[in-house]
Enzyme design. Structure first.
Site, PDB file in Angstrom:
ATOM      1  CB  THR A   1       3.193 -15.542   5.821  1.00  9.60           C
ATOM      2  OG1 THR A   1       2.607 -16.658   6.507  1.00  9.60           O
ATOM      3  CG2 THR A   1       4.189 -14.860   6.737  1.00  9.60           C
ATOM      4  CG  LEU A   2       0.524 -10.085   4.758  1.00 10.22           C
ATOM      5  CD1 LEU A   2      -0.428  -9.016   5.280  1.00 10.22           C
ATOM      6  CD2 LEU A   2       0.524 -10.113   3.240  1.00 10.22           C
ATOM      7  CD  GLU A   3       6.963 -12.336   3.503  1.00 11.32           C
ATOM      8  OE1 GLU A   3       6.644 -11.613   2.534  1.00 11.32           O
ATOM      9  OE2 GLU A   3       6.705 -13.547   3.555  1.00 11.32           O
TER      10      GLU A   3
ATOM     11  NE  ARG B   1       2.256   7.799  -1.411  1.00 14.34           N
ATOM     12  CZ  ARG B   1       1.707   8.634  -2.264  1.00 14.34           C
ATOM     13  NH1 ARG B   1       1.494   9.884  -1.933  1.00 14.34           N
ATOM     14  NH2 ARG B   1       1.352   8.220  -3.455  1.00 14.34           N
TER      15      ARG B   1
ATOM     16  CE  LYS C   1      -5.716 -27.961   0.972  1.00 16.53           C
ATOM     17  NZ  LYS C   1      -6.411 -29.220   1.016  1.00 16.53           N
TER      18      LYS C   1
ATOM     19  CE  LYS D   1      -4.020  -0.059   1.274  1.00 17.66           C
ATOM     20  NZ  LYS D   1      -5.221   0.053   0.445  1.00 17.66           N
TER      21      LYS D   1
END
Length: 188
Positions: free
Chosen positions: A135-137, A116, A179, A111
Site C-alpha cells: 500500500t502506497l501513501e 518536485r 499477504k 520518485k
C-alpha cells in the site's frame, strides 16, 4: 548491511519470485509517450502504482483515528488517473507483489518527479519475510489538485541484506499486513 545491486535483485526476482511481475530494465516510454519510469535500476526497483485508489474526502465530518479507522472518509476510485485534492491524501497499491527474504529489508523512497510537484510518497519498510502488494501513501502538499498516473512508476525500493538472517521476521510475529492484496486500510 549492504545495498543490493541490479544483478542481485534480478536473480532474486527470477529465482525466488521476490518481485512479480518483474521488469528487468527501466521503462521510460510507452506508445512513444514519456512516462514516470519503472523497473530495475542500478541499486533498486521502481514499482508501479495500480489503478485502485482510495482518496480522502471531507463529505462526512470525522476525525481520523488509526485505532478505529472509519472507511467512510474514503472514496474508492478505479482509474488510470487519480486526482488528489489540494492538501489531501490518497492510498494506492503496487502492481508488483513482493516476497521478502528473511535476511533482507527494503526501504521505499519517492520518485523525484512527484516530489518536485509537491507529491510525497510514504511506505514503511518491507521487513524480512513481508509478502504482498504494498500500500502506497500519496500526500499532496500543494494548494492545487495533483495527478497520479496508474501503471507508471511511483516509488523506488532499495534492498539491504543483513549479515545474517534475523531471529524474528515479520511473518514470525504475524504482521498485520501480511499477504495484502490491493489497497489495505489501517488496522491495529
Amino acid at each position: 548491511m549492504s545495498i543490493m545491486s541490479d544483478n542481485w535483485i534480478k536473480k532474486m526476482a527470477e529465482s525466488k519470485n521476490m518481485i512479480s511481475p518483474f521488469v528487468d530494465k527501466q521503462v521510460r516510454a510507452r506508445n512513444n509517450q514519456q512516462i514516470l519510469s519503472y523497473g530495475l535500476s542500478s541499486y533498486g526497483y521502481d514499482a508501479r502504482v495500480s489503478n485502485e485508489f482510495k482518496i480522502f474526502t471531507n463529505t462526512k465530518p470525522s476525525i481520523i483515528d488509526p485505532k478505529k479507522f472509519d472507511q467512510d472518509c474514503l472514496i474508492t476510485k478505479i482509474s488510470d488517473i487519480c486526482i488528489i485534492p489540494p492538501n489531501s491524501f490518497a492510498l494506492g497499491t503496487t502492481i508488483e507483489y513482493f516476497k521478502m527474504p528473511r535476511d533482507v529489508i527494503a526501504i521505499c523512497i519517492g520518485k523525484s518527479t512527484y516530489a518536485r510537484c509537491g507529491i510525497i510518497i510514504n511506505v514503511t519498510p518491507l521487513e524480512p519475510e513481508c509478502e504482498g502488494h504494498i500500500t502506497l501513501e500519496f500526500s499532496n502538499t500543494t494548494p492545487l489538485p495533483a495527478k497520479i498516473y496508474a501503471g507508471e512508476g511511483a516509488c523506488q525500493f532499495l534492498f539491504f541484506k543483513g549479515d545474517q538472517p534475523c531471529n524474528t521476521s515479520y511473518l514470525d510475529r504475524y504482521g498485520r499486513y501480511t499477504k495484502q492484496i490491493g489497497v489495505t486500510l489501517p488496522t491495529v
